[in-house]
Design an enzyme around this catalytic site. Structure first.
Site, mmCIF file in Angstrom:
data_model
loop_
_atom_site.group_PDB
_atom_site.id
_atom_site.type_symbol
_atom_site.label_atom_id
_atom_site.label_comp_id
_atom_site.label_asym_id
_atom_site.label_seq_id
_atom_site.Cartn_x
_atom_site.Cartn_y
_atom_site.Cartn_z
ATOM 1 N N ASP A 28 5.424 26.008 -1.424
ATOM 2 C CA ASP A 28 6.604 26.951 -0.618
ATOM 3 C C ASP A 28 7.212 27.592 -1.955
ATOM 4 O O ASP A 28 7.633 27.166 -3.118
ATOM 5 C CB ASP A 28 7.470 26.064 -0.029
ATOM 6 N N HIS A 95 2.335 26.105 10.317
ATOM 7 C CA HIS A 95 2.284 25.477 9.179
ATOM 8 C C HIS A 95 3.034 24.200 9.070
ATOM 9 O O HIS A 95 4.294 24.206 9.948
ATOM 10 C CB HIS A 95 2.760 26.460 8.113
HETATM 11 P P1 AMP Z 1 9.141 28.938 8.644
HETATM 12 O O1 AMP Z 1 10.539 29.603 8.460
HETATM 13 O O2 AMP Z 1 9.058 27.535 9.017
HETATM 14 O O3 AMP Z 1 8.386 29.978 8.997
HETATM 15 O O4 AMP Z 1 8.597 28.848 6.981
HETATM 16 C C1 AMP Z 1 7.904 29.784 6.199
HETATM 17 C C2 AMP Z 1 7.985 29.481 4.639
HETATM 18 O O5 AMP Z 1 7.045 30.279 4.153
HETATM 19 C C3 AMP Z 1 9.197 29.712 4.288
HETATM 20 O O6 AMP Z 1 9.848 28.178 3.861
HETATM 21 C C4 AMP Z 1 9.167 30.221 3.024
HETATM 22 O O7 AMP Z 1 9.641 29.906 1.978
HETATM 23 C C5 AMP Z 1 7.575 30.321 2.944
HETATM 24 N N1 AMP Z 1 7.014 31.381 2.315
HETATM 25 C C6 AMP Z 1 7.011 32.754 2.506
HETATM 26 N N2 AMP Z 1 6.352 33.581 1.705
HETATM 27 C C7 AMP Z 1 5.576 32.800 1.004
HETATM 28 C C8 AMP Z 1 4.586 33.000 -0.195
HETATM 29 N N3 AMP Z 1 4.094 34.068 -0.618
HETATM 30 N N4 AMP Z 1 4.041 31.893 -0.806
HETATM 31 C C9 AMP Z 1 4.386 30.439 -0.275
HETATM 32 N N5 AMP Z 1 5.588 30.112 0.564
HETATM 33 C C10 AMP Z 1 6.025 31.434 1.214
#
Ligand code: AMP
Length: 108
Positions: A28, A95
């Site tokens: 993440d 995810h």
């Molecule tokens: P959610 O709030 O459950 O939809 O989680 C989305 C997650 O994606 C968050 O923890 C973000 O930090 C993560 N995230 C967003 N963009 C990226 C990226 N480019 N690479 C890795 N993680 C990401």
């Protein structure tokens, strides 16, 4: 195309932890614990509401392999999937958050 589909296609870089034909596990970008890995299917599924039981079965085995790869199976970890607006889901591609590497605070 959604953000995670772009990551799967290689259009956005990621730090891969484990990958097979069906799934990808990557770090993440904004870790909420010492270890914070996201696990996604390569086919687009909006959320847990839409995942098939067959894919859920396969992703379960994959998540267990990710935990073994990270060396956290014995000490433990937390698995979270946020669903929809009230669940706090920001990225509309299912995810699982795997959080580990420290004692996590109680949520429930
Ligand atoms: P959610 O709030 O459950 O939809 O989680 C989305 C997650 O994606 C968050 O923890 C973000 O930090 C993560 N995230 C967003 N963009 C990226 C990226 N480019 N690479 C890795 N993680 C990401």
């Amino acid at each position: 195309m959604c953000l995670f589909c772009k990551i799967i296609k290689g259009e956005i870089p990621n730090k891969t932890v484990l990958e097979d034909e069906q799934f990808l596990a990557f770090e993440d970008i904004n870790p909420q614990a010492k270890i914070h890995v996201l696990i996604i299917p390569k086919i687009h599924v909006d959320s847990f509401n839409e995942i098939s039981s067959e894919l859920m079965k396969d992703i379960t085995s994959f998540i267990q392999k990710v935990a073994a790869t990270l060396g956290v199976k014995e000490k433990g970890y937390r698995l979270i999937t946020n669903i929809g607006q009230d669940g706090g889901q920001e990225v509309k591609h299912i995810h699982f958050h795997l959080l580990a590497g420290e004692q996590l605070g109680a949520l429930v």
